[in-house]
Motif scaffolding. Structure first.
Motif, PDB file in Angstrom:
ATOM      1  N   LYS A  17       1.563  -1.430  -0.389  1.00  0.00           N
ATOM      2  CA  LYS A  17      -0.241   0.178   0.385  1.00  0.00           C
ATOM      3  C   LYS A  17       1.110   1.435  -0.248  1.00  0.00           C
ATOM      4  O   LYS A  17       1.258   2.322  -0.986  1.00  0.00           O
ATOM      5  CB  LYS A  17      -0.785   0.309   1.498  1.00  0.00           C
ATOM      6  N   PHE A  18       1.969   1.321   0.722  1.00  0.00           N
ATOM      7  CA  PHE A  18       3.009   2.902   0.327  1.00  0.00           C
ATOM      8  C   PHE A  18       3.679   2.756  -0.285  1.00  0.00           C
ATOM      9  O   PHE A  18       3.263   3.113  -1.047  1.00  0.00           O
ATOM     10  CB  PHE A  18       4.281   2.356   1.997  1.00  0.00           C
ATOM     11  N   LEU A  19       3.676   1.406  -1.449  1.00  0.00           N
ATOM     12  CA  LEU A  19       4.772   2.373  -2.675  1.00  0.00           C
ATOM     13  C   LEU A  19       3.108   2.139  -3.503  1.00  0.00           C
ATOM     14  O   LEU A  19       3.761   2.952  -4.072  1.00  0.00           O
ATOM     15  CB  LEU A  19       5.222   0.131  -3.136  1.00  0.00           C
ATOM     16  N   GLU A  20       1.634   1.733  -3.626  1.00  0.00           N
ATOM     17  CA  GLU A  20       1.457   2.735  -4.434  1.00  0.00           C
ATOM     18  C   GLU A  20       1.262   3.647  -4.304  1.00  0.00           C
ATOM     19  O   GLU A  20       0.651   4.916  -4.860  1.00  0.00           O
ATOM     20  CB  GLU A  20      -0.368   2.111  -3.770  1.00  0.00           C
ATOM     21  N   LEU A  21       1.060   4.068  -2.418  1.00  0.00           N
ATOM     22  CA  LEU A  21       1.442   6.106  -2.833  1.00  0.00           C
ATOM     23  C   LEU A  21       1.833   6.717  -2.906  1.00  0.00           C
ATOM     24  O   LEU A  21       1.800   7.113  -3.957  1.00  0.00           O
ATOM     25  CB  LEU A  21       0.468   5.855  -1.300  1.00  0.00           C
ATOM     26  N   LYS A  22       2.857   5.827  -2.680  1.00  0.00           N
ATOM     27  CA  LYS A  22       4.255   7.038  -3.755  1.00  0.00           C
ATOM     28  C   LYS A  22       5.106   6.600  -5.440  1.00  0.00           C
ATOM     29  O   LYS A  22       5.134   8.003  -4.979  1.00  0.00           O
ATOM     30  CB  LYS A  22       5.375   6.434  -2.651  1.00  0.00           C
ATOM     31  N   ALA A  23       4.499   5.316  -5.672  1.00  0.00           N
ATOM     32  CA  ALA A  23       4.837   5.398  -6.918  1.00  0.00           C
ATOM     33  C   ALA A  23       3.807   5.948  -7.476  1.00  0.00           C
ATOM     34  O   ALA A  23       3.785   6.468  -9.077  1.00  0.00           O
ATOM     35  CB  ALA A  23       5.426   3.877  -7.433  1.00  0.00           C
ATOM     36  N   LYS A  24       2.030   5.396  -7.508  1.00  0.00           N
ATOM     37  CA  LYS A  24       1.123   5.594  -8.184  1.00  0.00           C
ATOM     38  C   LYS A  24      -0.249   6.208  -7.622  1.00  0.00           C
ATOM     39  O   LYS A  24      -0.753   6.768  -8.322  1.00  0.00           O
ATOM     40  CB  LYS A  24       0.212   3.850  -8.672  1.00  0.00           C
ATOM     41  N   ARG A  25       0.638   7.589  -6.823  1.00  0.00           N
ATOM     42  CA  ARG A  25      -0.110   7.904  -6.506  1.00  0.00           C
ATOM     43  C   ARG A  25      -1.687   7.770  -5.826  1.00  0.00           C
ATOM     44  O   ARG A  25      -3.310   8.421  -6.267  1.00  0.00           O
ATOM     45  CB  ARG A  25       0.179   9.452  -6.605  1.00  0.00           C
TER      46      ARG A  25
END
Length: 139
Positions: A17-25
């Protein structure tokens, strides 16, 4: 699943979920909870990109500890659109002492799992993480 020094594991979904927030917003915020019985950090709530900072604050329990990530968008004095990823350790004065100890001892290990945090805040009441504080720390 990563194993924390304090004995708290970090569920894979936390990092995803953090990677989705960081990379894909794809998220505005993520609230994490330590599931004491399972001895692991899990995702409790994910906020849509359209949600506001007030929605985020309202999602934090008044008397229980949590970790949270907030993606803060702002405009600089040079009129540039920017974003900062905040890590907030929410530890209200009214929460249980045991809970505060578990969250405090697991925080650094958990933060290391989330690569890309730009600003860290520790808050024991809502005024310590008000929008004015966030704006001040973003610059």
């Amino acid at each position: 699943m990563a194993n924390a020094a304090s004995g708290m594991a970090v569920h894979d979904e936390c990092k995803l979920k953090f990677l989705e927030l960081k990379a894909k917003r794809t998220h505005r915020f993520i609230i994490y909870k330590i599931e004491e019985k399972l001895k692991q950090v899990i995702v409790e709530k994910v906020g849509e990109p359209s949600l506001t900072y007030e929605d985020f604050i309202a999602s934090l329990p008044a008397d229980e500890c949590r970790y949270a990530i907030y993606d803060f968008d702002f405009v600089t004095e040079e009129n540039c659109q920017k974003s900062k990823i905040f890590f907030i350790a929410w530890s209200p004065d009214t929460s249980r002492v045991r809970s505060k100890m578990i969250y405090a001892s697991s925080k650094d290990r958990f933060k290391r799992e989330l690569d890309g945090i730009q600003v860290e805040l520790q808050a024991t009441d809502p005024t310590e993480m008000g929008l004015d504080v966030i704006k001040g720390r973003a610059n």
